[in-house]
Motif scaffolding. Structure first.
Motif, PDB file in Angstrom:
ATOM      1  N   PHE A  94     -53.171  46.038   3.305  1.00  0.00           N
ATOM      2  CA  PHE A  94     -54.267  46.637   2.740  1.00  0.00           C
ATOM      3  C   PHE A  94     -55.396  46.468   3.590  1.00  0.00           C
ATOM      4  O   PHE A  94     -55.606  45.278   4.239  1.00  0.00           O
ATOM      5  N   LYS A  95     -56.327  47.542   4.068  1.00  0.00           N
ATOM      6  CA  LYS A  95     -57.332  47.388   4.955  1.00  0.00           C
ATOM      7  C   LYS A  95     -58.488  48.182   4.201  1.00  0.00           C
ATOM      8  O   LYS A  95     -58.263  49.043   3.694  1.00  0.00           O
ATOM      9  N   GLY A  96     -59.507  47.193   4.104  1.00  0.00           N
ATOM     10  CA  GLY A  96     -60.798  47.882   3.282  1.00  0.00           C
ATOM     11  C   GLY A  96     -61.967  47.039   3.606  1.00  0.00           C
ATOM     12  O   GLY A  96     -62.026  46.255   4.706  1.00  0.00           O
ATOM     13  N   PHE A  97     -62.659  46.949   2.682  1.00  0.00           N
ATOM     14  CA  PHE A  97     -63.967  46.275   2.579  1.00  0.00           C
ATOM     15  C   PHE A  97     -64.174  45.696   1.265  1.00  0.00           C
ATOM     16  O   PHE A  97     -63.838  46.229   0.361  1.00  0.00           O
ATOM     17  N   ILE A  98     -64.903  44.425   1.250  1.00  0.00           N
ATOM     18  CA  ILE A  98     -65.429  43.659   0.011  1.00  0.00           C
ATOM     19  C   ILE A  98     -66.824  44.770   0.054  1.00  0.00           C
ATOM     20  O   ILE A  98     -67.598  44.233   1.056  1.00  0.00           O
ATOM     21  N   THR A 121     -50.921  50.342   2.109  1.00  0.00           N
ATOM     22  CA  THR A 121     -49.772  50.858   2.626  1.00  0.00           C
ATOM     23  C   THR A 121     -48.490  49.795   2.181  1.00  0.00           C
ATOM     24  O   THR A 121     -48.482  48.775   2.596  1.00  0.00           O
ATOM     25  N   VAL A 122     -47.625  50.823   1.562  1.00  0.00           N
ATOM     26  CA  VAL A 122     -46.392  50.004   1.166  1.00  0.00           C
ATOM     27  C   VAL A 122     -45.419  51.056   1.485  1.00  0.00           C
ATOM     28  O   VAL A 122     -45.651  52.327   1.098  1.00  0.00           O
ATOM     29  N   HIS A 123     -44.228  50.680   1.695  1.00  0.00           N
ATOM     30  CA  HIS A 123     -43.115  51.595   1.861  1.00  0.00           C
ATOM     31  C   HIS A 123     -43.313  52.887   2.747  1.00  0.00           C
ATOM     32  O   HIS A 123     -42.860  53.790   2.530  1.00  0.00           O
ATOM     33  N   LYS A 128     -55.258  55.300  -1.573  1.00  0.00           N
ATOM     34  CA  LYS A 128     -56.748  54.416  -1.832  1.00  0.00           C
ATOM     35  C   LYS A 128     -56.457  53.620  -3.050  1.00  0.00           C
ATOM     36  O   LYS A 128     -55.894  53.981  -3.850  1.00  0.00           O
ATOM     37  N   VAL A 129     -56.887  52.263  -2.820  1.00  0.00           N
ATOM     38  CA  VAL A 129     -57.075  51.226  -3.903  1.00  0.00           C
ATOM     39  C   VAL A 129     -58.450  50.595  -4.282  1.00  0.00           C
ATOM     40  O   VAL A 129     -59.152  50.627  -3.030  1.00  0.00           O
ATOM     41  N   SER A 130     -58.799  50.630  -5.210  1.00  0.00           N
ATOM     42  CA  SER A 130     -59.828  50.067  -5.674  1.00  0.00           C
ATOM     43  C   SER A 130     -59.782  48.692  -6.547  1.00  0.00           C
ATOM     44  O   SER A 130     -59.200  49.107  -7.705  1.00  0.00           O
ATOM     45  N   TYR A 155     -45.691  55.324  -4.167  1.00  0.00           N
ATOM     46  CA  TYR A 155     -45.287  54.732  -2.739  1.00  0.00           C
ATOM     47  C   TYR A 155     -43.752  55.354  -2.385  1.00  0.00           C
ATOM     48  O   TYR A 155     -43.082  54.680  -1.534  1.00  0.00           O
ATOM     49  N   ASN A 156     -43.459  56.188  -3.208  1.00  0.00           N
ATOM     50  CA  ASN A 156     -42.125  56.723  -2.863  1.00  0.00           C
ATOM     51  C   ASN A 156     -40.877  55.628  -3.019  1.00  0.00           C
ATOM     52  O   ASN A 156     -39.961  55.660  -2.259  1.00  0.00           O
TER      53      ASN A 156
END
Lengths: 179, 137
Positions: A94-98, A121-123, A128-130, A155-156
Protein backbone atom coordinates in the motif's frame (compact mmCIF):
# COMPACT_ATOMS: atom_id res chain seq x y z
CA UNK A 1 20.74 40.09 17.99
CA UNK A 2 23.25 37.40 17.11
CA UNK A 3 22.00 35.37 20.10
CA UNK A 4 18.38 35.67 18.94
CA UNK A 5 19.33 34.65 15.41
CA UNK A 6 21.26 31.68 16.80
CA UNK A 7 18.37 30.54 19.02
CA UNK A 8 15.86 31.01 16.18
CA UNK A 9 18.08 29.00 13.83
CA UNK A 10 18.45 26.24 16.42
CA UNK A 11 14.68 26.07 17.11
CA UNK A 12 13.84 26.07 13.38
CA UNK A 13 16.42 23.39 12.65
CA UNK A 14 15.16 21.23 15.53
CA UNK A 15 11.53 21.65 14.42
CA UNK A 16 12.38 21.00 10.80
CA UNK A 17 14.40 17.84 11.48
CA UNK A 18 11.64 16.45 13.71
CA UNK A 19 8.91 17.17 11.18
CA UNK A 20 10.87 15.56 8.34
CA UNK A 21 11.67 12.47 10.34
CA UNK A 22 10.96 9.16 8.65
CA UNK A 23 9.40 6.64 11.03
CA UNK A 24 10.08 3.04 10.11
CA UNK A 25 9.57 -0.56 11.13
CA UNK A 26 10.49 -3.92 9.61
CA UNK A 27 8.42 -5.90 12.08
CA UNK A 28 4.93 -4.46 11.62
CA UNK A 29 1.90 -6.70 11.51
CA UNK A 30 -0.68 -7.29 8.79
CA UNK A 31 -3.56 -9.67 9.54
CA UNK A 32 -6.14 -10.93 7.14
CA UNK A 33 -9.33 -12.77 7.82
CA UNK A 34 -11.16 -14.56 5.01
CA UNK A 35 -13.31 -16.85 7.12
CA UNK A 36 -16.42 -17.73 5.14
CA UNK A 37 -17.59 -20.87 6.91
CA UNK A 38 -16.90 -22.77 10.10
CA UNK A 39 -13.16 -23.19 9.54
CA UNK A 40 -11.06 -20.14 10.47
CA UNK A 41 -9.14 -18.81 7.47
CA UNK A 42 -6.83 -16.17 8.88
CA UNK A 43 -3.13 -15.38 8.83
CA UNK A 44 -0.60 -12.88 10.12
CA UNK A 45 2.55 -11.39 8.65
CA UNK A 46 4.99 -10.23 11.35
CA UNK A 47 7.67 -8.90 8.98
CA UNK A 48 5.74 -5.99 7.48
CA UNK A 49 8.01 -3.23 6.21
CA UNK A 50 6.49 0.22 6.74
CA UNK A 51 7.66 3.82 6.69
CA UNK A 52 5.92 7.17 7.01
CA UNK A 53 7.15 10.74 6.76
CA UNK A 54 6.19 12.93 9.73
CA UNK A 55 5.97 16.10 7.65
CA UNK A 56 3.65 15.14 4.77
CA UNK A 57 2.18 11.81 5.88
CA UNK A 58 3.56 9.83 2.95
CA UNK A 59 3.25 6.17 3.95
CA UNK A 60 4.12 2.71 2.64
CA UNK A 61 3.32 -0.77 3.90
CA UNK A 62 4.95 -3.73 2.11
CA UNK A 63 4.63 -7.45 2.78
CA UNK A 64 6.01 -10.65 1.34
CA UNK A 65 3.02 -12.87 0.58
CA UNK A 66 4.90 -16.03 1.57
CA UNK A 67 5.46 -14.40 4.98
CA UNK A 68 1.80 -14.89 5.97
CA UNK A 69 1.63 -17.52 8.68
CA UNK A 70 -1.47 -19.69 9.03
CA UNK A 71 -2.30 -22.00 11.93
CA UNK A 72 -2.82 -24.75 9.35
CA UNK A 73 0.14 -25.52 7.04
CA UNK A 74 -2.07 -27.05 4.33
CA UNK A 75 -4.17 -23.88 4.24
CA UNK A 76 -0.97 -21.82 3.92
CA UNK A 77 0.16 -23.96 0.97
CA UNK A 78 -3.20 -23.54 -0.80
CA UNK A 79 -3.18 -19.78 -0.11
CA UNK A 80 0.23 -19.41 -1.76
CA UNK A 81 -0.15 -21.86 -4.64
CA UNK A 82 -3.82 -21.76 -5.64
CA UNK A 83 -4.99 -18.25 -4.74
CA UNK A 84 -2.17 -15.71 -4.37
CA UNK A 85 0.33 -17.32 -6.78
CA UNK A 86 3.03 -15.97 -4.49
CA UNK A 87 5.93 -17.57 -6.35
CA UNK A 88 5.02 -15.47 -9.40
CA UNK A 89 3.81 -12.40 -7.44
CA UNK A 90 5.74 -12.37 -4.15
CA UNK A 91 4.85 -8.89 -2.83
CA UNK A 92 1.83 -6.80 -1.88
CA UNK A 93 1.91 -3.16 -0.82
CA UNK A 94 0.00 0.00 0.00
CA UNK A 95 1.46 3.35 -1.02
CA UNK A 96 -0.31 6.56 -0.13
CA UNK A 97 -0.72 9.39 2.35
CA UNK A 98 -2.08 10.00 5.82
CA UNK A 99 -4.20 12.90 4.58
CA UNK A 100 -4.72 14.52 7.99
CA UNK A 101 -1.14 14.16 9.28
CA UNK A 102 -1.21 17.85 10.31
CA UNK A 103 -3.77 16.91 12.99
CA UNK A 104 -1.35 14.37 14.51
CA UNK A 105 1.11 15.74 17.06
CA UNK A 106 3.93 13.21 16.97
CA UNK A 107 5.63 14.99 19.86
CA UNK A 108 2.66 14.66 22.20
CA UNK A 109 1.30 11.43 23.69
CA UNK A 110 -2.25 10.64 22.66
CA UNK A 111 -4.45 8.72 20.24
CA UNK A 112 -5.22 10.52 17.00
CA UNK A 113 -7.69 9.50 14.28
CA UNK A 114 -6.00 9.19 10.87
CA UNK A 115 -7.34 9.02 7.31
CA UNK A 116 -5.39 7.09 4.68
CA UNK A 117 -5.72 7.35 0.90
CA UNK A 118 -3.60 5.41 -1.53
CA UNK A 119 -3.08 2.51 -3.89
CA UNK A 120 -3.22 -1.07 -2.73
CA UNK A 121 -1.45 -3.64 -4.91
CA UNK A 122 -2.37 -7.27 -4.27
CA UNK A 123 -1.86 -10.18 -6.68
CA UNK A 124 -0.35 -7.71 -9.15
CA UNK A 125 -3.57 -5.62 -9.34
CA UNK A 126 -3.67 -2.03 -8.05
CA UNK A 127 -6.80 -0.34 -6.73
CA UNK A 128 -7.45 2.88 -4.86
CA UNK A 129 -8.20 2.40 -1.16
CA UNK A 130 -9.39 4.89 1.47
CA UNK A 131 -9.60 3.94 5.11
CA UNK A 132 -9.44 5.28 8.63
CA UNK A 133 -7.40 4.25 11.63
CA UNK A 134 -5.64 5.56 14.69
CA UNK A 135 -2.16 6.82 15.43
CA UNK A 136 -1.25 6.24 19.06
CA UNK A 137 1.78 8.16 20.29
CA UNK A 138 3.38 6.99 23.55
CA UNK A 139 6.76 8.28 24.71
CA UNK A 140 7.53 9.60 21.25
CA UNK A 141 6.84 6.19 19.65
CA UNK A 142 3.99 6.22 17.10
CA UNK A 143 1.84 3.14 16.51
CA UNK A 144 -0.61 3.05 13.61
CA UNK A 145 -3.59 0.73 13.48
CA UNK A 146 -6.38 0.40 10.96
CA UNK A 147 -8.60 -2.07 9.13
CA UNK A 148 -10.33 -2.20 5.79
CA UNK A 149 -12.12 -4.68 3.55
CA UNK A 150 -11.25 -5.71 0.01
CA UNK A 151 -13.13 -7.85 -2.48
CA UNK A 152 -10.98 -10.70 -3.79
CA UNK A 153 -12.46 -10.40 -7.29
CA UNK A 154 -11.21 -6.78 -7.47
CA UNK A 155 -7.68 -8.22 -7.31
CA UNK A 156 -8.30 -11.12 -9.72
CA UNK A 157 -7.98 -13.64 -6.90
CA UNK A 158 -10.09 -16.59 -7.95
CA UNK A 159 -10.49 -20.11 -6.66
CA UNK A 160 -12.80 -22.96 -5.94
CA UNK A 161 -13.92 -22.09 -2.42
CA UNK A 162 -14.35 -18.31 -2.69
CA UNK A 163 -17.91 -17.46 -1.68
CA UNK A 164 -18.19 -20.66 0.39
CA UNK A 165 -15.43 -21.52 2.87
CA UNK A 166 -13.51 -18.40 1.84
CA UNK A 167 -15.31 -15.09 2.25
CA UNK A 168 -15.48 -13.06 -0.99
CA UNK A 169 -14.64 -9.96 1.04
CA UNK A 170 -11.50 -10.09 3.19
CA UNK A 171 -10.73 -7.94 6.24
CA UNK A 172 -7.17 -6.64 6.39
CA UNK A 173 -5.89 -5.22 9.66
CA UNK A 174 -2.61 -3.34 9.97
CA UNK A 175 -0.75 -2.69 13.22
CA UNK A 176 2.69 -1.06 13.04
CA UNK A 177 4.81 0.25 15.90
CA UNK A 178 7.48 2.58 14.50
CA UNK A 179 10.95 3.56 15.62
CA UNK B 1 -25.45 -56.72 -2.94
CA UNK B 2 -25.86 -55.49 0.63
CA UNK B 3 -22.25 -56.41 1.32
CA UNK B 4 -21.08 -54.34 -1.64
CA UNK B 5 -23.10 -51.27 -0.53
CA UNK B 6 -21.81 -51.70 3.04
CA UNK B 7 -18.22 -51.95 1.82
CA UNK B 8 -18.61 -48.79 -0.29
CA UNK B 9 -20.10 -46.94 2.68
CA UNK B 10 -17.28 -48.04 4.99
CA UNK B 11 -14.67 -47.07 2.41
CA UNK B 12 -16.33 -43.65 1.92
CA UNK B 13 -16.42 -43.09 5.69
CA UNK B 14 -12.76 -44.07 6.11
CA UNK B 15 -11.82 -41.83 3.19
CA UNK B 16 -13.75 -38.85 4.61
CA UNK B 17 -12.25 -39.37 8.08
CA UNK B 18 -8.76 -39.61 6.58
CA UNK B 19 -9.21 -36.45 4.53
CA UNK B 20 -10.56 -34.58 7.57
CA UNK B 21 -7.67 -35.79 9.72
CA UNK B 22 -5.06 -34.76 7.12
CA UNK B 23 -6.59 -31.36 6.36
CA UNK B 24 -7.62 -30.19 9.81
CA UNK B 25 -5.70 -32.18 12.45
CA UNK B 26 -2.37 -33.34 10.98
CA UNK B 27 -1.80 -30.13 8.96
CA UNK B 28 -2.59 -27.95 11.97
CA UNK B 29 -0.28 -29.79 14.36
CA UNK B 30 2.62 -30.79 12.14
CA UNK B 31 5.81 -28.86 12.80
CA UNK B 32 8.49 -28.45 10.16
CA UNK B 33 11.74 -30.20 11.12
CA UNK B 34 14.15 -27.32 10.54
CA UNK B 35 17.05 -29.10 12.30
CA UNK B 36 17.15 -31.96 9.81
CA UNK B 37 15.91 -30.11 6.71
CA UNK B 38 18.18 -29.96 3.67
CA UNK B 39 19.46 -26.45 3.08
CA UNK B 40 21.34 -24.34 0.54
CA UNK B 41 24.45 -22.72 2.05
CA UNK B 42 25.21 -19.06 1.37
CA UNK B 43 26.94 -16.02 2.93
CA UNK B 44 24.64 -13.15 3.99
CA UNK B 45 26.45 -10.70 1.72
CA UNK B 46 26.12 -12.96 -1.34
CA UNK B 47 22.40 -13.46 -0.65
CA UNK B 48 21.72 -9.71 -0.44
CA UNK B 49 23.76 -9.11 -3.58
CA UNK B 50 21.85 -11.82 -5.48
CA UNK B 51 18.50 -10.12 -4.68
CA UNK B 52 19.81 -6.63 -5.43
CA UNK B 53 21.27 -7.64 -8.79
CA UNK B 54 18.34 -9.70 -10.09
CA UNK B 55 15.38 -10.13 -7.76
CA UNK B 56 13.40 -12.30 -10.20
CA UNK B 57 16.24 -14.79 -10.60
CA UNK B 58 17.03 -14.71 -6.88
CA UNK B 59 13.38 -15.50 -6.12
CA UNK B 60 13.55 -18.48 -8.49
CA UNK B 61 16.60 -19.78 -6.63
CA UNK B 62 15.87 -18.95 -3.00
CA UNK B 63 12.16 -18.15 -2.44
CA UNK B 64 10.59 -20.46 0.15
CA UNK B 65 13.76 -22.57 0.29
CA UNK B 66 15.58 -23.50 3.51
CA UNK B 67 18.86 -21.57 3.62
CA UNK B 68 21.92 -21.93 5.82
CA UNK B 69 23.25 -18.39 6.07
CA UNK B 70 26.45 -17.16 7.68
CA UNK B 71 27.11 -13.58 8.61
CA UNK B 72 27.80 -10.96 11.24
CA UNK B 73 25.03 -9.68 13.52
CA UNK B 74 24.52 -5.94 12.99
CA UNK B 75 21.25 -5.56 14.92
CA UNK B 76 19.01 -7.47 17.31
CA UNK B 77 15.35 -6.71 17.97
CA UNK B 78 12.01 -8.45 18.30
CA UNK B 79 8.72 -8.66 16.41
CA UNK B 80 5.55 -7.13 17.83
CA UNK B 81 4.63 -10.62 19.06
CA UNK B 82 7.95 -10.98 20.91
CA UNK B 83 9.86 -13.33 18.57
CA UNK B 84 13.54 -12.41 18.42
CA UNK B 85 15.00 -10.97 15.24
CA UNK B 86 18.57 -10.37 14.14
CA UNK B 87 20.02 -8.66 11.12
CA UNK B 88 23.07 -10.04 9.31
CA UNK B 89 25.04 -7.30 7.63
CA UNK B 90 26.12 -7.06 4.00
CA UNK B 91 28.49 -4.72 2.14
CA UNK B 92 25.49 -2.40 1.60
CA UNK B 93 24.78 -0.53 4.87
CA UNK B 94 21.13 -0.07 3.80
CA UNK B 95 20.37 -3.77 3.22
CA UNK B 96 20.99 -6.98 5.13
CA UNK B 97 19.36 -10.29 5.99
CA UNK B 98 16.59 -9.90 8.56
CA UNK B 99 16.09 -13.15 10.42
CA UNK B 100 13.10 -13.93 12.64
CA UNK B 101 14.02 -16.75 14.99
CA UNK B 102 11.65 -19.57 15.81
CA UNK B 103 9.97 -18.94 19.16
CA UNK B 104 11.69 -22.04 20.59
CA UNK B 105 15.22 -20.83 19.73
CA UNK B 106 16.88 -19.82 23.00
CA UNK B 107 20.57 -19.30 22.04
CA UNK B 108 22.01 -15.98 23.21
CA UNK B 109 22.95 -13.61 20.38
CA UNK B 110 24.94 -10.42 20.66
CA UNK B 111 25.91 -7.64 18.28
CA UNK B 112 28.89 -8.47 16.01
CA UNK B 113 28.60 -12.21 16.71
CA UNK B 114 29.48 -14.39 13.73
CA UNK B 115 26.57 -16.77 13.35
CA UNK B 116 25.08 -19.36 11.02
CA UNK B 117 21.29 -19.47 10.91
CA UNK B 118 18.92 -21.85 9.13
CA UNK B 119 15.46 -20.71 8.05
CA UNK B 120 12.95 -20.12 5.25
CA UNK B 121 13.66 -17.40 2.69
CA UNK B 122 10.47 -15.35 2.19
CA UNK B 123 11.83 -12.83 -0.34
CA UNK B 124 13.24 -9.31 -0.41
CA UNK B 125 11.88 -6.00 0.92
CA UNK B 126 14.42 -3.60 2.45
CA UNK B 127 16.29 -6.72 3.54
CA UNK B 128 16.17 -10.38 2.58
CA UNK B 129 13.57 -11.81 4.96
CA UNK B 130 14.16 -15.16 6.71
CA UNK B 131 11.58 -16.67 9.09
CA UNK B 132 11.25 -19.67 11.41
CA UNK B 133 15.01 -19.73 11.84
CA UNK B 134 17.25 -21.61 14.23
CA UNK B 135 20.85 -20.85 15.20
CA UNK B 136 23.19 -23.54 13.90
CA UNK B 137 26.37 -22.02 15.38
Amino acid sequence: MTKITLIATFVLTAFSSNAQKVYATKTGQVFFNATGGLEKIAAVNNQTDSKFVGENGQVIFAVLVKGFKFENQLMEDHFNENYMESTKIPKADFKGFITNIKEVNLAKDGTYPVNLDGNLTVHGVTNKVSTTGTMKVAGGVPEMEGAFKIKLKDYNVTGLYIGEKIAPEVTITVKCKYQ
Amino acid sequence: MKKIILSILVLALVGAAGTYYYAFVYSKNRKFDMVNAEAMTIEANALVKAFQENETEANKTYLDKVLLISGSVSATDQTQTGDRTLTLSSDDPFAGVMVTLDSTEAAAINMNDKVTVKGFCKGFLSDVVITGAIIVK
